[in-house]
Design a protein around this motif. Sequence first.
Motif, PDB file in Angstrom:
ATOM      1  N   THR A  19       0.886  -1.265   0.008  1.00 34.98           N
ATOM      2  CA  THR A  19       0.099  -0.060   0.055  1.00 34.98           C
ATOM      3  C   THR A  19       0.847   1.466  -0.035  1.00 34.98           C
ATOM      4  OG1 THR A  19      -1.891  -1.124   1.151  1.00 34.98           O
ATOM      5  CG2 THR A  19      -1.814   1.203   1.301  1.00 34.98           C
ATOM      6  N   LEU A  20       1.957   1.385   0.866  1.00 36.92           N
ATOM      7  CA  LEU A  20       2.758   2.573   1.148  1.00 36.92           C
ATOM      8  C   LEU A  20       3.356   2.709  -0.201  1.00 36.92           C
ATOM      9  CD1 LEU A  20       1.552   2.550   3.923  1.00 36.92           C
ATOM     10  CD2 LEU A  20       4.018   3.092   4.772  1.00 36.92           C
ATOM     11  N   ARG A  21       4.086   1.618  -0.861  1.00 37.77           N
ATOM     12  CA  ARG A  21       4.961   1.934  -2.000  1.00 37.77           C
ATOM     13  C   ARG A  21       3.839   2.380  -3.246  1.00 37.77           C
ATOM     14  NH1 ARG A  21       9.953  -0.113  -1.839  1.00 37.77           N
ATOM     15  NH2 ARG A  21      10.296  -1.551  -0.122  1.00 37.77           N
ATOM     16  N   GLU A  22       2.652   1.917  -3.099  1.00 38.13           N
ATOM     17  CA  GLU A  22       1.455   2.392  -4.348  1.00 38.13           C
ATOM     18  C   GLU A  22       1.502   3.881  -3.932  1.00 38.13           C
ATOM     19  OE1 GLU A  22      -3.096   2.395  -4.656  1.00 38.13           O
ATOM     20  OE2 GLU A  22      -2.163   0.461  -3.749  1.00 38.13           O
ATOM     21  N   TRP A  23       1.882   4.385  -2.916  1.00 39.97           N
ATOM     22  CA  TRP A  23       1.500   5.916  -2.406  1.00 39.97           C
ATOM     23  C   TRP A  23       2.709   6.662  -2.853  1.00 39.97           C
ATOM     24  CZ3 TRP A  23      -1.719   4.682   2.742  1.00 39.97           C
ATOM     25  CH2 TRP A  23      -3.098   4.277   2.535  1.00 39.97           C
ATOM     26  N   GLY A  24       3.806   5.843  -3.136  1.00 38.00           N
ATOM     27  CA  GLY A  24       5.153   6.606  -3.312  1.00 38.00           C
ATOM     28  C   GLY A  24       5.941   6.500  -2.522  1.00 38.00           C
ATOM     29  N   TYR A  25       5.781   5.780  -0.999  1.00 37.29           N
ATOM     30  CA  TYR A  25       6.630   5.964  -0.070  1.00 37.29           C
ATOM     31  C   TYR A  25       7.799   4.859  -0.354  1.00 37.29           C
ATOM     32  CZ  TYR A  25       3.428   8.502   2.567  1.00 37.29           C
ATOM     33  OH  TYR A  25       2.164   9.491   2.913  1.00 37.29           O
ATOM     34  N   GLU A  26       8.900   5.158   0.040  1.00 37.16           N
ATOM     35  CA  GLU A  26      10.212   4.406   0.224  1.00 37.16           C
ATOM     36  C   GLU A  26      10.146   3.557   1.565  1.00 37.16           C
ATOM     37  OE1 GLU A  26      15.112   4.503  -0.045  1.00 37.16           O
ATOM     38  OE2 GLU A  26      13.794   6.212  -0.745  1.00 37.16           O
ATOM     39  N   VAL A  27      10.000   2.147   1.188  1.00 36.11           N
ATOM     40  CA  VAL A  27       9.546   1.422   2.485  1.00 36.11           C
ATOM     41  C   VAL A  27      10.828   0.370   2.922  1.00 36.11           C
ATOM     42  CG1 VAL A  27       7.970  -0.292   3.636  1.00 36.11           C
ATOM     43  CG2 VAL A  27       6.963   1.414   1.778  1.00 36.11           C
ATOM     44  N   THR A  28      10.911   0.536   4.363  1.00 37.26           N
ATOM     45  CA  THR A  28      11.921  -0.660   4.961  1.00 37.26           C
ATOM     46  C   THR A  28      10.915  -1.362   5.832  1.00 37.26           C
ATOM     47  OG1 THR A  28      13.962   0.808   4.908  1.00 37.26           O
ATOM     48  CG2 THR A  28      13.658  -1.224   6.431  1.00 37.26           C
ATOM     49  N   ALA A  29      10.632  -2.936   5.709  1.00 36.98           N
ATOM     50  CA  ALA A  29       9.806  -3.395   6.484  1.00 36.98           C
ATOM     51  C   ALA A  29      10.541  -4.540   7.232  1.00 36.98           C
ATOM     52  CB  ALA A  29       8.892  -4.385   5.528  1.00 36.98           C
ATOM     53  N   VAL A  30      10.270  -4.712   8.504  1.00 36.99           N
ATOM     54  CA  VAL A  30      10.972  -5.662   9.465  1.00 36.99           C
ATOM     55  C   VAL A  30       9.889  -6.492  10.172  1.00 36.99           C
ATOM     56  CG1 VAL A  30      13.032  -4.249   9.597  1.00 36.99           C
ATOM     57  CG2 VAL A  30      11.087  -3.913  11.351  1.00 36.99           C
ATOM     58  N   ALA A  31      10.229  -7.526  11.049  1.00 34.81           N
ATOM     59  CA  ALA A  31       9.063  -8.341  11.450  1.00 34.81           C
ATOM     60  C   ALA A  31       9.329  -8.508  12.937  1.00 34.81           C
ATOM     61  CB  ALA A  31       9.407  -9.882  11.119  1.00 34.81           C
ATOM     62  N   ASP A  32      10.161  -7.488  13.466  1.00 32.51           N
ATOM     63  CA  ASP A  32      10.127  -7.771  15.190  1.00 32.51           C
ATOM     64  C   ASP A  32      10.618  -6.236  15.741  1.00 32.51           C
ATOM     65  OD1 ASP A  32      13.122  -7.882  15.886  1.00 32.51           O
ATOM     66  OD2 ASP A  32      12.923  -9.379  14.647  1.00 32.51           O
ATOM     67  N   GLY A  33      10.467  -6.246  17.001  1.00 30.97           N
ATOM     68  CA  GLY A  33      10.876  -4.824  17.541  1.00 30.97           C
ATOM     69  C   GLY A  33      12.373  -4.473  17.680  1.00 30.97           C
ATOM     70  N   GLU A  34      13.119  -5.407  17.913  1.00 33.15           N
ATOM     71  CA  GLU A  34      14.696  -5.097  17.762  1.00 33.15           C
ATOM     72  C   GLU A  34      15.086  -4.874  16.522  1.00 33.15           C
ATOM     73  OE1 GLU A  34      16.550  -4.790  20.378  1.00 33.15           O
ATOM     74  OE2 GLU A  34      15.158  -5.597  21.967  1.00 33.15           O
ATOM     75  N   ALA A  35      14.325  -5.341  15.617  1.00 34.51           N
ATOM     76  CA  ALA A  35      14.982  -5.064  14.053  1.00 34.51           C
ATOM     77  C   ALA A  35      14.575  -3.695  13.857  1.00 34.51           C
ATOM     78  CB  ALA A  35      14.464  -6.124  13.056  1.00 34.51           C
ATOM     79  N   ALA A  36      13.363  -3.281  14.273  1.00 34.34           N
ATOM     80  CA  ALA A  36      12.610  -1.976  14.054  1.00 34.34           C
ATOM     81  C   ALA A  36      13.544  -0.938  14.869  1.00 34.34           C
ATOM     82  CB  ALA A  36      11.325  -1.740  14.425  1.00 34.34           C
ATOM     83  N   TRP A  37      14.019  -1.384  16.109  1.00 30.42           N
ATOM     84  CA  TRP A  37      14.936  -0.106  16.845  1.00 30.42           C
ATOM     85  C   TRP A  37      16.303  -0.157  16.234  1.00 30.42           C
ATOM     86  CZ3 TRP A  37      15.399   3.550  19.706  1.00 30.42           C
ATOM     87  CH2 TRP A  37      16.533   3.765  20.259  1.00 30.42           C
ATOM     88  N   ALA A  38      16.866  -1.287  15.448  1.00 38.24           N
ATOM     89  CA  ALA A  38      18.067  -1.084  14.715  1.00 38.24           C
ATOM     90  C   ALA A  38      17.954  -0.292  13.724  1.00 38.24           C
ATOM     91  CB  ALA A  38      18.788  -2.234  14.301  1.00 38.24           C
ATOM     92  N   VAL A  39      16.808  -0.160  12.939  1.00 39.53           N
ATOM     93  CA  VAL A  39      16.532   0.978  11.894  1.00 39.53           C
ATOM     94  C   VAL A  39      16.427   2.347  12.316  1.00 39.53           C
ATOM     95  CG1 VAL A  39      15.047   1.596  10.076  1.00 39.53           C
ATOM     96  CG2 VAL A  39      15.551  -0.764  10.512  1.00 39.53           C
ATOM     97  N   LEU A  40      15.592   2.402  13.391  1.00 32.30           N
ATOM     98  CA  LEU A  40      15.570   3.759  13.958  1.00 32.30           C
ATOM     99  C   LEU A  40      16.555   4.498  14.887  1.00 32.30           C
ATOM    100  CD1 LEU A  40      11.528   3.095  15.205  1.00 32.30           C
ATOM    101  CD2 LEU A  40      12.421   4.498  13.427  1.00 32.30           C
ATOM    102  N   GLU A  41      17.398   3.856  15.423  1.00 32.84           N
ATOM    103  CA  GLU A  41      18.342   4.400  15.845  1.00 32.84           C
ATOM    104  C   GLU A  41      19.549   4.599  15.057  1.00 32.84           C
ATOM    105  OE1 GLU A  41      20.587   1.926  18.916  1.00 32.84           O
ATOM    106  OE2 GLU A  41      20.912   0.056  17.374  1.00 32.84           O
TER     107      GLU A  41
END
Length: 337
Positions: A19-41
């Motif tokens: 959906t987000l790619r369809e709207w023109g966003y550049e997306v990174t997708a992960v499956a758990d909280g630690e992986a999300a934190w690694a991206v966000l920090e």
Amino acid sequence: MKVLIADDNHFYRCALEATLREWGYEVTAVADGEAAWAVLESDAAPRIAVLDWMMPKADGVEVCRRLRAMPRPEPTYVIILTSRDGKASAAEALEGGADDYVTKPFDRGELAARLRVGRRIVTLQTSETVVYSFARAVDGKSPFTRGHSERVKGYALALASRLGLSGADQELLRRGAILHDIGKIAVPDAILNKAGPLTPDEMAVIREHPVQGVRMIEPIESVRDVIPLVRWHHERVDGTGYPDGLAGEKIPLLVRVLAVADVYDALSSDRPYRASLPTDVSLSILRKDAVGGGLDPELVEEFCALPMHRLNTIGVGAVMQPHERTPGTMRMKAAPV
């Protein structure tokens, strides 16, 4: 714009990503909280994150709490996405540092609208950061302007505290002091660093910097409230200042406070045309300037009543070493440029 999606449900993660790619966003997708934190920090953290509440290793709200504990000039806008419903859940997510909340199954129209809100906010944050970066660049243009805005901020807040001004006024003054000279980014270094007297044409360029500063910050709504401080900090009580020739109490109180701090720093720090003046001499000149119609006399007396050690502490580092000074003739003025 880059967006992080974190959801342990493969179906929802893929649906969101598509959906987000369809709207023109550049997306990174992960499956758990630690992986999300690694991206966000990381330094390259996306500006928007859509985090599932219930995830393995770390839930979305915990990731959000970690993120908010890490100071950043441009924080990531966080939308919590969960099947949990109700006001209590929404409040818990927002208390944890989330910026918005969407329930599963998500409605495309609602999600699109909330993402647009996030984009507007992060764009505003980016614009404001750019403005403050320009202000820091002004201070770095010349050895004679280095640290000026920070010292002016310190002197202005010391005076504001003595006057008992409200916290809101002090915060406005703090931001105004940082940005007051931003228009000098348009002033050539040759003029800022000139050791001899300025020509009429050069003085005309200098006198344009308050208006130039306003033009720079006016498009950014979050800093429009400092426009009076940027535009009028060179006005004089007797009406002979610039750019608008305001007089007396037509000059707002916070602007008059800032003007005292600005003049004091100009006197007590090195300039291309002279070395810094001692504290007692600077205070004496402030009083003479007030008598001559430049500064607010009552504010000057309050400023002069500040403990000398406090002024000297704020001004630490203002005086350059003798070998760093540019030799030249004296170019004394009633007010700083």
